[in-house]
Design an enzyme around this catalytic site. Sequence first.
Site, PDB file in Angstrom:
ATOM      1  CE1 TYR A 168      -4.191   3.736   9.502  1.00  0.00           C
ATOM      2  CE2 TYR A 168      -4.688   3.531  11.838  1.00  0.00           C
ATOM      3  CZ  TYR A 168      -3.948   3.160  10.742  1.00  0.00           C
ATOM      4  OH  TYR A 168      -2.937   2.232  10.879  1.00  0.00           O
ATOM      5  N   PRO A 193      -2.334   0.039  19.269  1.00  0.00           N
ATOM      6  CG  PRO A 193      -4.221  -1.269  18.855  1.00  0.00           C
ATOM      7  CD  PRO A 193      -3.480  -0.589  19.955  1.00  0.00           C
ATOM      8  CE1 TYR A 249      -0.010   3.495   9.924  1.00  0.00           C
ATOM      9  CE2 TYR A 249       0.430   3.027   7.612  1.00  0.00           C
ATOM     10  CZ  TYR A 249      -0.303   2.797   8.764  1.00  0.00           C
ATOM     11  OH  TYR A 249      -1.320   1.881   8.758  1.00  0.00           O
ATOM     12  CE  LYS A 269       5.623   3.133  13.270  1.00  0.00           C
ATOM     13  NZ  LYS A 269       5.211   2.527  12.012  1.00  0.00           N
ATOM     14  CG  HIS A 306      -1.986  -0.970   1.241  1.00  0.00           C
ATOM     15  ND1 HIS A 306      -3.008  -0.954   2.158  1.00  0.00           N
ATOM     16  CD2 HIS A 306      -2.231  -2.015   0.419  1.00  0.00           C
ATOM     17  CE1 HIS A 306      -3.835  -1.948   1.910  1.00  0.00           C
ATOM     18  NE2 HIS A 306      -3.386  -2.617   0.863  1.00  0.00           N
TER      19      HIS A 306
HETATM   20  P1  FAD Z   1       4.122 -12.066  21.161  1.00  0.00           P
HETATM   21  O1  FAD Z   1       3.561 -12.092  19.796  1.00  0.00           O
HETATM   22  O2  FAD Z   1       3.197 -11.805  22.309  1.00  0.00           O
HETATM   23  O3  FAD Z   1       4.877 -13.444  21.380  1.00  0.00           O
HETATM   24  C1  FAD Z   1       5.320 -13.873  22.650  1.00  0.00           C
HETATM   25  C2  FAD Z   1       5.268 -15.384  22.691  1.00  0.00           C
HETATM   26  O4  FAD Z   1       5.772 -15.852  23.941  1.00  0.00           O
HETATM   27  C3  FAD Z   1       3.846 -15.917  22.584  1.00  0.00           C
HETATM   28  O5  FAD Z   1       3.766 -16.872  21.562  1.00  0.00           O
HETATM   29  C4  FAD Z   1       3.557 -16.485  23.955  1.00  0.00           C
HETATM   30  O6  FAD Z   1       2.660 -17.581  23.919  1.00  0.00           O
HETATM   31  C5  FAD Z   1       4.955 -16.882  24.403  1.00  0.00           C
HETATM   32  N1  FAD Z   1       5.101 -16.993  25.862  1.00  0.00           N
HETATM   33  C6  FAD Z   1       4.543 -16.220  26.825  1.00  0.00           C
HETATM   34  N2  FAD Z   1       4.903 -16.649  28.042  1.00  0.00           N
HETATM   35  C7  FAD Z   1       5.727 -17.712  27.850  1.00  0.00           C
HETATM   36  C8  FAD Z   1       6.416 -18.581  28.724  1.00  0.00           C
HETATM   37  N3  FAD Z   1       6.327 -18.442  30.050  1.00  0.00           N
HETATM   38  N4  FAD Z   1       7.164 -19.563  28.188  1.00  0.00           N
HETATM   39  C9  FAD Z   1       7.271 -19.719  26.833  1.00  0.00           C
HETATM   40  N5  FAD Z   1       6.629 -18.923  25.964  1.00  0.00           N
HETATM   41  C10 FAD Z   1       5.861 -17.919  26.460  1.00  0.00           C
HETATM   42  N6  FAD Z   1       1.645  -4.545  15.541  1.00  0.00           N
HETATM   43  C11 FAD Z   1       2.012  -4.023  14.334  1.00  0.00           C
HETATM   44  O7  FAD Z   1       3.213  -3.840  14.118  1.00  0.00           O
HETATM   45  N7  FAD Z   1       1.105  -3.702  13.354  1.00  0.00           N
HETATM   46  C12 FAD Z   1      -0.226  -3.890  13.561  1.00  0.00           C
HETATM   47  O8  FAD Z   1      -0.998  -3.651  12.628  1.00  0.00           O
HETATM   48  C13 FAD Z   1      -0.655  -4.403  14.830  1.00  0.00           C
HETATM   49  N8  FAD Z   1      -1.957  -4.624  15.074  1.00  0.00           N
HETATM   50  C14 FAD Z   1      -2.322  -5.275  16.215  1.00  0.00           C
HETATM   51  C15 FAD Z   1      -3.652  -5.556  16.385  1.00  0.00           C
HETATM   52  C16 FAD Z   1      -4.063  -6.231  17.525  1.00  0.00           C
HETATM   53  C17 FAD Z   1      -5.520  -6.551  17.674  1.00  0.00           C
HETATM   54  C18 FAD Z   1      -3.099  -6.634  18.514  1.00  0.00           C
HETATM   55  C19 FAD Z   1      -3.526  -7.401  19.758  1.00  0.00           C
HETATM   56  C20 FAD Z   1      -1.770  -6.333  18.358  1.00  0.00           C
HETATM   57  C21 FAD Z   1      -1.363  -5.651  17.206  1.00  0.00           C
HETATM   58  N9  FAD Z   1      -0.019  -5.363  16.993  1.00  0.00           N
HETATM   59  C22 FAD Z   1       0.335  -4.758  15.817  1.00  0.00           C
HETATM   60  C23 FAD Z   1       1.001  -5.722  17.981  1.00  0.00           C
HETATM   61  C24 FAD Z   1       1.720  -7.034  17.667  1.00  0.00           C
HETATM   62  O9  FAD Z   1       0.797  -8.075  17.499  1.00  0.00           O
HETATM   63  C25 FAD Z   1       2.698  -7.376  18.798  1.00  0.00           C
HETATM   64  O10 FAD Z   1       3.486  -6.250  19.087  1.00  0.00           O
HETATM   65  C26 FAD Z   1       3.601  -8.561  18.439  1.00  0.00           C
HETATM   66  O11 FAD Z   1       2.882  -9.776  18.531  1.00  0.00           O
HETATM   67  C27 FAD Z   1       4.821  -8.651  19.364  1.00  0.00           C
HETATM   68  O12 FAD Z   1       5.556  -9.810  19.079  1.00  0.00           O
HETATM   69  P2  FAD Z   1       6.379 -10.539  20.230  1.00  0.00           P
HETATM   70  O13 FAD Z   1       7.005 -11.719  19.582  1.00  0.00           O
HETATM   71  O14 FAD Z   1       7.216  -9.560  20.948  1.00  0.00           O
HETATM   72  O15 FAD Z   1       5.280 -10.991  21.288  1.00  0.00           O
HETATM   73  C1  PHB Z   2      -4.720  -4.518  11.132  1.00  0.00           C
HETATM   74  O1  PHB Z   2      -4.933  -4.689   9.917  1.00  0.00           O
HETATM   75  O2  PHB Z   2      -4.912  -5.417  11.971  1.00  0.00           O
HETATM   76  C2  PHB Z   2      -4.267  -3.193  11.628  1.00  0.00           C
HETATM   77  C3  PHB Z   2      -3.998  -2.199  10.701  1.00  0.00           C
HETATM   78  C4  PHB Z   2      -3.558  -0.952  11.156  1.00  0.00           C
HETATM   79  C5  PHB Z   2      -3.421  -0.733  12.521  1.00  0.00           C
HETATM   80  C6  PHB Z   2      -3.682  -1.742  13.427  1.00  0.00           C
HETATM   81  C7  PHB Z   2      -4.117  -2.990  12.984  1.00  0.00           C
HETATM   82  O3  PHB Z   2      -3.018   0.497  12.944  1.00  0.00           O
END
Ligand code: FAD
Ligand code: PHB
Length: 394
Positions: free
Chosen positions: A204, A296, A388, A300, A75
């Site tokens: 948005y 969110p 962004y 980021k 995009h």
């Molecule tokens: P996580 O994905 O949380 O991974 C951590 C892992 O550790 C998990 O699999 C968990 O099960 C595991 N774990 C936890 N405790 C233990 C333990 N004790 N032992 C072993 N394993 C364990 N970010 C963006 O950049 N763009 C977006 O558009 C965006 N939209 C989002 C929309 C929603 C609805 C949500 C909820 C989040 C969004 N995010 C977005 C944020 C993004 O999903 C997170 O920042 C990302 O998942 C972080 O990755 P991570 O690997 O640090 O953590």
């Molecule tokens: C998504 O598609 O899940 C999404 C897109 C933009 C955002 C957050 C989530 O800022």
Amino acid sequence: MTRTRTQVGIVGAGPAGLMLGHLLHLHGIDSVILEDRSEHYVIDRVRAGVLEQGTVDLMHEIGVGARLAVEGLRHEGIYIAFGGARHRIDLARLTGGRAITVYGQNEVVKDLIAAREATGRPLYFEASEVAVDDITSNRPRLTCRADGVMHTIDCEFLAGCDGFHGICRPSIPSEQLRVYEREYPFAWLGILANAAPSSDELVYSLHERGFALFSMRSPSVTRLYLQCAPDEDITQWPDDRIWAELRARLGTTDGWMPAEGAITQKGVTPMRSFVAEPMQYGNLFLAGDAAHIVPPTGAKGLNLAVADVWRLAQALGEFYTSGRRHLLDRYSAEALRRTWRAQRFSWWMTSMLHRSDSDNPFDHRRQLAELDYLVSSEAAMTSLAENYVGLPLL
Ligand code: FAD
Ligand code: PHB
């Protein structure tokens, strides 16, 4: 009971842990990844959808971009909607050709699990009783139960990639950590719908009834979000009510609105800003959501997790090739610098686009003036666009 050893013990197989494991593999560094959930759960969890340019480039560079190249939706702009009109921000023109790519976090995780499996290096799902010990020594330890057996893994470094609710951050003595936090008086109700996206780019929107976001996952799946209460009861939201609210908040006077279809997933996501400093204690390094959470609205979180582990892999690579700890010693400060920039941007997007019960009519008019300025000033649009699509990794 088994006892093995590795160079880097990684807790968590989300995007941060899996990406770190792959980057270390490319540096010739051994690791073990422990995940407490099942593979199915980790892949099915519906979360992020927007990849920054730097995340996309990195996935290609490290050989995990084949499906992204085919299925990712590039995009070059986004829409900001308010007062019944949509205004396009041309990301590519404002940033010298950079863009975002819509590709679900589930897909990123699937690609990284496949890459891990191809290396033959260990990745345990459904590991219970995961614990980290001796984190200030040069032989920190991971223990867990997997396949009914207790495992002890002697490591040289530990990476806490276990998300916000993980065990790594709490294993650091609380007096060694400084926590900065902000909760928001709202949350997002998110849905996935089997509907062809009716706009090619994200929308948005700030409406008097609150924020709404139009996004997508594929040419046949639309992803939509509505601002709601933090304790919103999802059972009070039958499909008809969700669509009525989305039409009201997203529809513009030119007749545009989201196309509708069967809703296949619904959930409420709380909104929080959180940073734990420093991101290192002894030989334990925190990365991703284990160290910081952004609301969110700036898309980021996933991208910040990728930037952290890229930096950590560079630092561990330097250590294992030269014995120098220079980059390891700088990891926390440099990762926090990027984190705070992303925090600022995410907070700004959130406060500009959401309505709060504590706001008075002045606040709403000020938000509209900010949006009006944003979409009419080249400087303001450039500032949004460069944040962004993602600031440079270094
Ligand atoms: P996580 O994905 O949380 O991974 C951590 C892992 O550790 C998990 O699999 C968990 O099960 C595991 N774990 C936890 N405790 C233990 C333990 N004790 N032992 C072993 N394993 C364990 N970010 C963006 O950049 N763009 C977006 O558009 C965006 N939209 C989002 C929309 C929603 C609805 C949500 C909820 C989040 C969004 N995010 C977005 C944020 C993004 O999903 C997170 O920042 C990302 O998942 C972080 O990755 P991570 O690997 O640090 O953590
Ligand atoms: C998504 O598609 O899940 C999404 C897109 C933009 C955002 C957050 C989530 O800022």
